[in-house]
Enzyme design. Structure first.
Site, short mmCIF file in Angstrom:
data_model
loop_
_atom_site.label_atom_id
_atom_site.label_comp_id
_atom_site.label_asym_id
_atom_site.label_seq_id
_atom_site.Cartn_x
_atom_site.Cartn_y
_atom_site.Cartn_z
N ASP A 1 -21.03 21.19 -3.83
CA ASP A 1 -20.68 20.10 -4.48
C ASP A 1 -21.74 18.83 -4.05
OD1 ASP A 1 -18.79 18.55 -6.46
OD2 ASP A 1 -19.26 17.14 -4.79
N TYR B 1 -25.72 11.00 -3.31
CA TYR B 1 -25.36 11.39 -2.07
C TYR B 1 -26.93 11.78 -1.48
CZ TYR B 1 -20.89 12.85 -3.58
OH TYR B 1 -19.58 13.05 -4.10
N LYS C 1 -24.17 15.21 -9.60
CA LYS C 1 -23.39 14.23 -10.64
C LYS C 1 -24.56 13.01 -11.22
CE LYS C 1 -19.60 15.08 -7.50
NZ LYS C 1 -20.06 15.22 -6.21
N HIS D 1 -20.78 10.60 -12.82
CA HIS D 1 -20.00 10.22 -11.32
C HIS D 1 -18.89 9.21 -11.31
CE1 HIS D 1 -21.15 10.66 -6.88
NE2 HIS D 1 -19.62 10.41 -6.89
N1 LIG Z 1 -16.73 12.16 -7.10
C1 LIG Z 1 -16.59 11.38 -6.14
O1 LIG Z 1 -16.79 10.15 -6.18
C2 LIG Z 1 -16.62 11.63 -4.64
C3 LIG Z 1 -16.06 10.87 -3.71
C4 LIG Z 1 -15.97 11.39 -2.31
C5 LIG Z 1 -16.10 12.91 -2.06
N2 LIG Z 1 -16.65 13.44 -3.03
C6 LIG Z 1 -17.02 14.96 -2.79
O2 LIG Z 1 -16.04 15.19 -2.35
C7 LIG Z 1 -16.39 16.17 -1.08
C8 LIG Z 1 -15.18 16.17 -0.09
O3 LIG Z 1 -14.72 14.76 0.23
P1 LIG Z 1 -15.12 13.91 1.49
O4 LIG Z 1 -16.09 14.48 2.37
O5 LIG Z 1 -14.78 12.58 1.34
O6 LIG Z 1 -13.51 14.32 2.50
P2 LIG Z 1 -12.71 15.54 3.04
O7 LIG Z 1 -13.74 16.73 3.04
O8 LIG Z 1 -11.33 15.55 2.78
O9 LIG Z 1 -13.13 15.15 4.86
C9 LIG Z 1 -14.46 15.35 5.26
C10 LIG Z 1 -14.15 14.72 6.80
O10 LIG Z 1 -13.17 15.59 7.50
C11 LIG Z 1 -13.81 16.22 8.58
N3 LIG Z 1 -13.11 17.57 8.52
C12 LIG Z 1 -13.61 18.59 7.31
N4 LIG Z 1 -12.87 19.62 7.84
C13 LIG Z 1 -12.19 19.49 8.97
C14 LIG Z 1 -11.07 20.08 9.57
N5 LIG Z 1 -10.73 21.26 9.48
N6 LIG Z 1 -10.45 19.65 10.87
C15 LIG Z 1 -10.91 18.28 11.02
N7 LIG Z 1 -12.03 17.69 10.41
C16 LIG Z 1 -12.33 18.05 9.25
C17 LIG Z 1 -15.43 16.05 8.24
O11 LIG Z 1 -15.95 15.98 9.50
P3 LIG Z 1 -17.02 17.29 10.29
O12 LIG Z 1 -18.09 17.35 9.05
O13 LIG Z 1 -17.46 16.91 11.38
O14 LIG Z 1 -16.08 18.59 9.86
C18 LIG Z 1 -15.42 14.71 7.55
O15 LIG Z 1 -15.33 13.72 8.23
C19 LIG Z 1 -17.67 15.28 -0.46
O16 LIG Z 1 -18.48 16.02 0.45
C20 LIG Z 1 -18.39 15.04 -1.99
O17 LIG Z 1 -18.90 16.26 -2.27
C21 LIG Z 1 -16.67 12.90 -4.38
#
Ligand SMILES: NC(=O)c1ccc[n+]([C@@H]2O[C@H](COP(=O)([O-])OP(=O)(O)OC[C@H]3O[C@@H](n4cnc5c(N)ncnc54)[C@H](OP(=O)(O)O)[C@@H]3O)[C@@H](O)[C@H]2O)c1
Length: 309
Positions: free
Chosen positions: A52, A57, A82, A113
């Protein structure tokens, strides 16, 4: 390789989407964004087949470079990008930019988005008014944008189209003119923001849901109840949270740049009904990712306008 990386849900187009994918938002810093290639590659090597990304990004190119380096045939991958809010008046141009960035012939899924339109500024995707608020472009609406998305779908440059950050309220407005039903809605979702009504609405319409910020960040990962359940299964809190989503039929796209955590995040557990109910009880309508700013807005739109109340 975790068997969960090959499990799929079927979209309303008939295409299959792997239920566990890798999120590739990393930072607003272009230098950090450009560093994504090696960790996207470790995920592909670990068996992830769903990635994704998004134009905004800045990681479409690193994702494309990792795909190339992996040697994995394109048809084995599911790649989402997106349409950014500042390209809503130039959708056909924008999809060509995204394809060029990634070096791909098509995307599997293309999402609007945000429901907002933001003024176009070549040098600044998040332009602001003097008061600090995002500079909106109010001369069009998401109905017009969706008509352009439908043209992108017809062109074959994307296999499915969908939405992100829409609500029941904004979708109802969209459906007044939409000819194609969205295949996907991507929204913030985790045990503190279960979005039960929105999920039920999407299921009823045949729209698959993807959870972003699916782990709920440290605030949810450190919840003591989640911790207790994790200990019981000999698993990690993140695995418990991601398993809760998957059990609800929701696609998850955890982001991790760490090869060990990438492997951790695709080990999905079969949670007992009792534990699922306990996690359901953590719901508190709390956003941890896109929260209202000092104006009470999320990027220029009020919670009411977004339908996020
Ligand atoms: N559509 C939208 O508006 C929107 C908004 C936000 C996000 N997104 C998408 O959703 C994806 C995921 O969301 P997100 O990145 O905000 O949140 P997330 O995946 O819930 O959290 C990512 C964070 O958690 C850490 N992490 C991941 N796995 C872990 C684990 N097993 N233990 C401890 N820490 C962990 C990562 O650090 P490390 O990398 O150091 O492991 C990073 O700091 C994004 O990358 C993006 O593609 C979309």
């Amino acid at each position: 390789m975790s068997e969960w990386l090959t499990k799929t849900l079927t979209l309303n187009t008939g295409a299959k989407i792997p239920i566990v994918g890798l999120g590739v938002f990393t930072s607003r810093d272009p230098i950090e964004q450009a560093k994504a290639t090696p960790w996207v590659l470790t995920a592909l090597q670990a068996g992830y087949r769903h990635i994704d990304t998004a134009w905004i990004y800045g990681t479409e190119k690193p994702v494309g470079d990792a795909i190339k380096a992996s040697g994995i045939p394109r048809e084995e991958l599911f790649i989402t990008t997106k349409l950014p809010w500042n390209h809503t008046k130039r959708v056909q141009w924008s999809i060509d930019q995204s394809l060029k960035n990634a070096g791909l012939d098509y995307f599997d899924l293309y999402l609007v988005h945000w429901p907002h339109s933001v003024a176009y500024d070549e040098n600044e995707p998040r332009p602001r008014n003097p008061d600090g608020q995002i500079k909106l472009d109010e001369t069009g609406n998401f109905n017009d944008t969706w008509a352009e998305m439908e043209k992108v779908l017809a062109s074959g440059k994307v296999k499915a189209i969908g939405l992100s950050n829409f609500s029941i309220k904004t979708m109802e407005e969209l459906f007044k003119t939409a000819k194609v039903m969205p295949a996907m809605l991507q929204v913030e979702m985790h045990p503190y923001l279960a979005q039960n009504e929105l999920l039920a609405y999407c299921k009823e319409k045949g729209i698959t849901v993807t959870a972003y910020a699916p782990t709920g960040y440290a605030i949810v990962r450190k919840d003591p109840t989640v911790g207790e359940i994790a200990t019981h299964y000999g698993a990690t809190p993140t695995q418990v949270i991601l398993s809760w989503h998957v059990g609800r039929g929701v696609v998850v796209i955890p982001k991790s740049a760490d090869a060990g955590r990438q492997k951790e995040n695709c080990q999905i557990l079969n949670l007992s009904e009792v534990d699922v109910q306990i996690i359901n009880g953590l719901e508190r309508n709390q956003r941890v990712c896109n929260k209202p700013d000092e104006f009470g807005n999320v990027s220029g739109w009020s919670m009411e306008r977004l339908g996020w109340m």
